[in-house]
Each structure stands twice: as structure tokens, then as C-alpha cells.
Design a protein around this motif. Structure first.
Motif, PDB file in Angstrom:
ATOM      1  N   ASN A   3      13.568 -35.037 -15.316  1.00 40.34           N
ATOM      2  CA  ASN A   3      14.620 -35.891 -14.766  1.00 40.34           C
ATOM      3  C   ASN A   3      15.482 -35.115 -13.790  1.00 40.34           C
ATOM      4  O   ASN A   3      15.667 -33.908 -13.957  1.00 40.34           O
ATOM      5  CB  ASN A   3      15.540 -36.409 -15.881  1.00 40.34           C
ATOM      6  N   LYS A   4      16.046 -35.848 -12.827  1.00 35.29           N
ATOM      7  CA  LYS A   4      17.046 -35.250 -11.939  1.00 35.29           C
ATOM      8  C   LYS A   4      18.291 -34.970 -12.782  1.00 35.29           C
ATOM      9  O   LYS A   4      18.652 -35.755 -13.652  1.00 35.29           O
ATOM     10  CB  LYS A   4      17.373 -36.188 -10.786  1.00 35.29           C
ATOM     11  N   ASN A  52      19.543 -29.292  -5.484  1.00 33.93           N
ATOM     12  CA  ASN A  52      19.116 -30.435  -6.293  1.00 33.93           C
ATOM     13  C   ASN A  52      18.403 -29.884  -7.524  1.00 33.93           C
ATOM     14  O   ASN A  52      17.453 -29.102  -7.396  1.00 33.93           O
ATOM     15  CB  ASN A  52      18.167 -31.333  -5.508  1.00 33.93           C
ATOM     16  N   PHE A  53      18.842 -30.292  -8.695  1.00 35.38           N
ATOM     17  CA  PHE A  53      18.315 -29.777  -9.957  1.00 35.38           C
ATOM     18  C   PHE A  53      17.476 -30.836 -10.659  1.00 35.38           C
ATOM     19  O   PHE A  53      17.831 -32.020 -10.682  1.00 35.38           O
ATOM     20  CB  PHE A  53      19.469 -29.380 -10.891  1.00 35.38           C
ATOM     21  N   TYR A  57      12.580 -31.850 -20.218  1.00 35.42           N
ATOM     22  CA  TYR A  57      13.122 -32.025 -21.561  1.00 35.42           C
ATOM     23  C   TYR A  57      11.990 -32.118 -22.561  1.00 35.42           C
ATOM     24  O   TYR A  57      11.024 -32.850 -22.354  1.00 35.42           O
ATOM     25  CB  TYR A  57      13.965 -33.300 -21.618  1.00 35.42           C
ATOM     26  N   LEU A  58      12.110 -31.354 -23.639  1.00 36.77           N
ATOM     27  CA  LEU A  58      11.185 -31.433 -24.769  1.00 36.77           C
ATOM     28  C   LEU A  58      11.994 -31.866 -25.975  1.00 36.77           C
ATOM     29  O   LEU A  58      12.976 -31.199 -26.334  1.00 36.77           O
ATOM     30  CB  LEU A  58      10.528 -30.081 -25.048  1.00 36.77           C
ATOM     31  N   GLU A  61      15.676 -31.870 -25.570  1.00 38.44           N
ATOM     32  CA  GLU A  61      16.341 -30.601 -25.266  1.00 38.44           C
ATOM     33  C   GLU A  61      15.915 -30.103 -23.888  1.00 38.44           C
ATOM     34  O   GLU A  61      14.732 -30.104 -23.564  1.00 38.44           O
ATOM     35  CB  GLU A  61      15.958 -29.555 -26.320  1.00 38.44           C
ATOM     36  N   LEU A  62      16.894 -29.671 -23.083  1.00 39.64           N
ATOM     37  CA  LEU A  62      16.582 -29.097 -21.779  1.00 39.64           C
ATOM     38  C   LEU A  62      15.862 -27.767 -22.000  1.00 39.64           C
ATOM     39  O   LEU A  62      16.419 -26.843 -22.575  1.00 39.64           O
ATOM     40  CB  LEU A  62      17.864 -28.880 -20.964  1.00 39.64           C
ATOM     41  N   SER A  63      14.607 -27.707 -21.549  1.00 37.55           N
ATOM     42  CA  SER A  63      13.796 -26.510 -21.812  1.00 37.55           C
ATOM     43  C   SER A  63      13.456 -25.736 -20.545  1.00 37.55           C
ATOM     44  O   SER A  63      13.123 -24.559 -20.612  1.00 37.55           O
ATOM     45  CB  SER A  63      12.515 -26.902 -22.539  1.00 37.55           C
ATOM     46  N   GLY A  64      13.543 -26.391 -19.381  1.00 36.66           N
ATOM     47  CA  GLY A  64      13.250 -25.735 -18.120  1.00 36.66           C
ATOM     48  C   GLY A  64      13.920 -26.461 -16.978  1.00 36.66           C
ATOM     49  O   GLY A  64      14.187 -27.667 -17.071  1.00 36.66           O
TER      50      GLY A  64
END
Length: 154
Positions: A3-4, A52-53, A57-58, A61-64
Motif C-alpha cells: 500500500n501507499k 513517495n513511500f 504488510y504481513l 504489520e509493516l514489514s518492508g
């Protein structure tokens, strides 16, 4: 799921910073240089960086995270980071493929990493990047730059 990320949102910026610090501590150890700029970032500097990020998510949880700046047909990858507890799960590859898939068609991707970061150098070469140069930043620190041309039908 990718996701953005609204980096202006303080909660999300804090999550990104948490992944960034953990990831870049590993790079600092690999290159034996601990004063790399990503380790000096704050929520505020992330919010003001103009990148822009996108986050992977796994299980929620934000994983990368990957961040880019786009100028015409150039995609400059500023950050590609995976939390160490999620290494070797294909997250970096998924983030890179995502960035390639959202492009307009004919782009050049550029990225750089510490010249002694063997895992990152191997990753970029395996994913079609070619070394374009090495720059000595200061005693004990040099950066290797990469480029990859992509061509897709629009």
C-alpha cells in the motif's frame, strides 16, 4: 499486500522509521560505518523528504518499505528496507516488482547502496540492475550506484 503510505501521518511515519532504523542498523554493521544518513532520520525528516513511500504488510504489520522520487522517465529508489525479522521472505523483491509495475512503460530505475553491502549488491544484480559507478563519500565509506532500464507496452 503493498500500500501507499501517507508519510505525513505521524503514526505511519513512526512505523516507517521503526523499520528503517532496524534495517539500516544491519547495513551499518555490514559496511562497518555507523553514521549513515538513514540512521539519523526522525519522523519529521521523513515527513519532509518529498519521497513517495510504499509498504509491504504481513499480517497487518509493516514489514518492508520502498520510497521513490519520480522525474519524467527516471525512478530514483531512495530507500528499500525490510525489517530484519522479515529478511529472506521475498519482501524486497515484491516491493521492487511493485515499483516496476506501476511505472508508465519506459523508465530507468536508479538506486545506490554501501559498496560493502554484499547482500544488497547481490540483490540488485540478481534483479537486473547494472553497476554504473562507485563514489567515495569519505574515508571508510563508498557508495555503489546501479541502473536498470525497463520497457513495457503501455
Amino acid at each position: 499486500m503493498i500500500n501507499k503510505i501517507d508519510i505525513i501521518n505521524p503514526k505511519l511515519a513512526k512505523e516507517v522509521l521503526s523499520v528503517q532504523i532496524a534495517s539500516y542498523k544491519v547495513e551499518a554493521e555490514l559496511i562497518d560505518f555507523y553514521d549513515i544518513p538513514p540512521l539519523r532520520d526522525s519522523v519529521s525528516t521523513l515527513q519532509q523528504c518529498g519521497e513517495n513511500f510504499y509498504g509491504c504488510y504481513l499480517d497487518g504489520e509493516l514489514s518492508g518499505v520502498i520510497s521513490i522520487k519520480v522525474e519524467e522517465d527516471l525512478i530514483d529508489i531512495h530507500r528499500l528496507m525490510v525489517h530484519p525479522k522479515h529478511f529472506r521472505k521475498g519482501i524486497a523483491k515484491r516491493l521492487l516488482e511493485f515499483i516496476e509495475s506501476v511505472g508508465e512503460g519506459n523508465e530507468t530505475l536508479i538506486v545506490s547502496t554501501g559498496s560493502r553491502n554484499a547482500p544488497a549488491i547481490s540483490f540488485y544484480e540478481k534483479n537486473g540492475f547494472i553497476i554504473t559507478g562507485e563514489t567515495k563519500v569519505m574515508e571508510g565509506l563508498s557508495i555503489t550506484s546501479f541502473e536498470k532500464k525497463t520497457t513495457r507496452y503501455r
